[in-house]
Scaffold this motif. Structure first.
Motif, short mmCIF file in Angstrom:
data_model
loop_
_atom_site.label_atom_id
_atom_site.label_comp_id
_atom_site.label_asym_id
_atom_site.label_seq_id
_atom_site.Cartn_x
_atom_site.Cartn_y
_atom_site.Cartn_z
N SER A 98 27.38 -4.02 41.75
CA SER A 98 28.54 -3.15 41.98
C SER A 98 29.71 -3.99 42.49
CB SER A 98 28.19 -2.05 42.99
OG SER A 98 27.71 -2.63 44.18
N GLY A 99 30.86 -3.35 42.60
CA GLY A 99 32.02 -4.02 43.17
C GLY A 99 32.27 -3.46 44.56
N CYS A 100 32.75 -4.29 45.46
CA CYS A 100 33.11 -3.79 46.78
C CYS A 100 34.31 -4.58 47.30
CB CYS A 100 31.94 -3.84 47.75
SG CYS A 100 31.22 -5.46 48.03
N ALA A 101 35.02 -3.96 48.19
CA ALA A 101 36.22 -4.57 48.77
C ALA A 101 36.54 -3.86 50.08
CB ALA A 101 37.40 -4.46 47.80
N VAL A 102 37.37 -4.51 50.87
CA VAL A 102 37.88 -3.90 52.09
C VAL A 102 39.29 -3.42 51.79
CG1 VAL A 102 38.54 -4.30 54.49
CG2 VAL A 102 36.46 -5.35 53.56
N LEU A 103 39.56 -2.16 52.10
CA LEU A 103 40.89 -1.58 51.93
C LEU A 103 41.30 -0.98 53.27
CD1 LEU A 103 43.27 -0.81 50.11
CD2 LEU A 103 42.07 1.30 49.56
N ASN A 105 41.09 -0.15 56.79
CA ASN A 105 40.01 -0.16 57.77
C ASN A 105 38.71 0.42 57.22
OD1 ASN A 105 40.73 2.51 57.58
ND2 ASN A 105 40.89 2.85 59.78
N GLN A 106 38.50 0.28 55.91
CA GLN A 106 37.26 0.79 55.33
C GLN A 106 36.74 -0.13 54.23
OE1 GLN A 106 38.04 4.70 53.82
NE2 GLN A 106 39.79 4.05 52.62
N VAL A 107 35.44 -0.02 54.00
CA VAL A 107 34.77 -0.75 52.92
C VAL A 107 34.57 0.22 51.77
CG1 VAL A 107 32.65 -1.93 52.22
CG2 VAL A 107 33.58 -2.28 54.52
N LEU A 108 34.88 -0.23 50.56
CA LEU A 108 34.65 0.56 49.35
C LEU A 108 33.55 -0.09 48.54
CD1 LEU A 108 38.35 0.91 48.14
CD2 LEU A 108 37.08 2.47 49.62
N ILE A 109 32.71 0.72 47.92
CA ILE A 109 31.73 0.23 46.96
C ILE A 109 31.86 1.12 45.73
CG2 ILE A 109 29.82 1.57 47.95
CD1 ILE A 109 27.95 -0.77 47.12
N ALA A 110 31.92 0.50 44.56
CA ALA A 110 32.17 1.27 43.34
C ALA A 110 31.32 0.74 42.19
CB ALA A 110 33.65 1.18 42.96
N ALA A 111 30.95 1.68 41.33
CA ALA A 111 30.23 1.37 40.09
C ALA A 111 28.93 0.63 40.37
CB ALA A 111 31.13 0.63 39.12
N GLY A 112 28.41 -0.10 39.39
CA GLY A 112 27.16 -0.83 39.52
C GLY A 112 26.06 -0.16 38.71
N LEU A 113 24.86 -0.67 38.87
CA LEU A 113 23.68 -0.12 38.21
C LEU A 113 22.85 0.62 39.25
CD1 LEU A 113 22.79 -3.24 36.05
CD2 LEU A 113 23.85 -1.12 35.26
N ASP A 114 22.40 1.82 38.92
CA ASP A 114 21.69 2.65 39.89
C ASP A 114 20.18 2.41 39.84
OD1 ASP A 114 20.70 4.07 37.69
OD2 ASP A 114 22.04 5.77 37.98
N GLU A 115 19.42 3.27 40.52
CA GLU A 115 17.97 3.10 40.62
C GLU A 115 17.26 3.21 39.28
OE1 GLU A 115 19.33 7.14 41.46
OE2 GLU A 115 19.65 5.34 42.62
N THR A 116 17.90 3.80 38.27
CA THR A 116 17.32 3.86 36.92
C THR A 116 17.88 2.75 36.03
OG1 THR A 116 19.00 5.41 36.10
CG2 THR A 116 17.01 6.37 37.09
N SER A 142 31.46 4.42 33.18
CA SER A 142 30.41 3.82 34.00
C SER A 142 30.27 2.35 33.63
CB SER A 142 29.09 4.55 33.77
OG SER A 142 29.19 5.88 34.19
N ARG A 143 30.12 1.51 34.66
CA ARG A 143 30.06 0.07 34.40
C ARG A 143 29.38 -0.65 35.54
NH1 ARG A 143 35.81 -1.20 33.18
NH2 ARG A 143 35.67 0.87 32.33
N ALA A 144 29.04 -1.90 35.30
CA ALA A 144 28.42 -2.75 36.31
C ALA A 144 29.03 -4.14 36.24
CB ALA A 144 26.92 -2.82 36.07
N LYS A 145 28.68 -4.95 37.22
CA LYS A 145 29.16 -6.33 37.31
C LYS A 145 30.67 -6.39 37.30
CE LYS A 145 24.95 -7.99 35.20
NZ LYS A 145 24.33 -8.69 34.11
N ILE A 146 31.26 -5.54 38.12
CA ILE A 146 32.73 -5.47 38.17
C ILE A 146 33.24 -6.27 39.36
CG2 ILE A 146 32.75 -3.20 37.10
CD1 ILE A 146 33.56 -2.08 39.87
N GLY A 147 34.47 -6.67 39.28
CA GLY A 147 35.14 -7.27 40.42
C GLY A 147 36.07 -6.22 41.01
N LEU A 148 36.06 -6.08 42.30
CA LEU A 148 36.91 -5.11 42.97
C LEU A 148 37.63 -5.86 44.09
CD1 LEU A 148 37.60 -2.06 43.17
CD2 LEU A 148 35.72 -1.85 44.78
N VAL A 149 38.94 -5.84 44.08
CA VAL A 149 39.72 -6.51 45.11
C VAL A 149 40.82 -5.56 45.59
CG1 VAL A 149 39.35 -8.82 44.16
CG2 VAL A 149 41.35 -7.52 43.46
#
Length: 153
Positions: A98-103, A105-116, A142-149
């Motif tokens: 998944s992609g994650c970033a700090v925006l 005062n919070q952390v974001l996590i987006a997209a990625g591959l789920d438990e299935t 829906s997507r995975a292996k993303i960059g989030l900044v």
């Protein structure tokens, strides 16, 4: 894409950025990678966690276990050598790549591959690493292996 989390609204902008400094860095600097510790400080060993620096600590979110199970955990470290489990069951679903970033005062996590092992487009945010709030799904497929900044945020 806009996502609303309770009373907090934030904007995610997906953009391709060309690193203008690359021609000045290639071949002119002598950089090398240093292995800090060869042992596995985070157990179980994981692949494709999402990592950010938040409030002076490195946070590792999710990941894929060696047995192929998607994980929903939050680990943290002040020195990238000593890791402690911070949260074993955050409300964001198990995910990796998944992609994650700090925006702000919070952390974001987006997209990625789920438990299935299917791509997702869900977006989650936290101010403390424990209480996660789901935002509106991203305005992207829906997507995975993303960059989030974040940029100026």
């Amino acid at each position: 894409a806009m996502a609303a989390l309770g009373t907090v609204t934030f904007t995610l902008t997906v953009a391709v950025v060309v690193l203008a400094l690359l021609p000045f860095c290639v071949g002119q600097a002598n950089y090398s990678w240093v292995t800090l510790d060869r042992s596995s400080p985070i157990s179980p060993l994981r692949m494709n966690p999402c990592m950010v620096v938040f409030r002076g600590e490195v946070m590792a979110l999710g990941g894929l276990s060696a047995s192929g199970r998607a994980l929903a955990e939050v680990w943290r470290s002040k020195d990238a050598l000593t890791w402690t489990i911070f949260h074993t069951s955050p409300t964001f679903n198990s995910r990796y790549a998944s992609g994650c970033a700090v925006l702000g005062n919070q952390v974001l996590i987006a997209a990625g591959l789920d438990e299935t092992h299917e791509p997702t487009r869900s977006v989650w945010a936290t101010r403390d690493g424990r209480a996660w709030r789901r935002g509106r799904d991203g305005d992207f497929s829906s997507r995975a292996k993303i960059g989030l900044v974040t940029f100026r945020g």
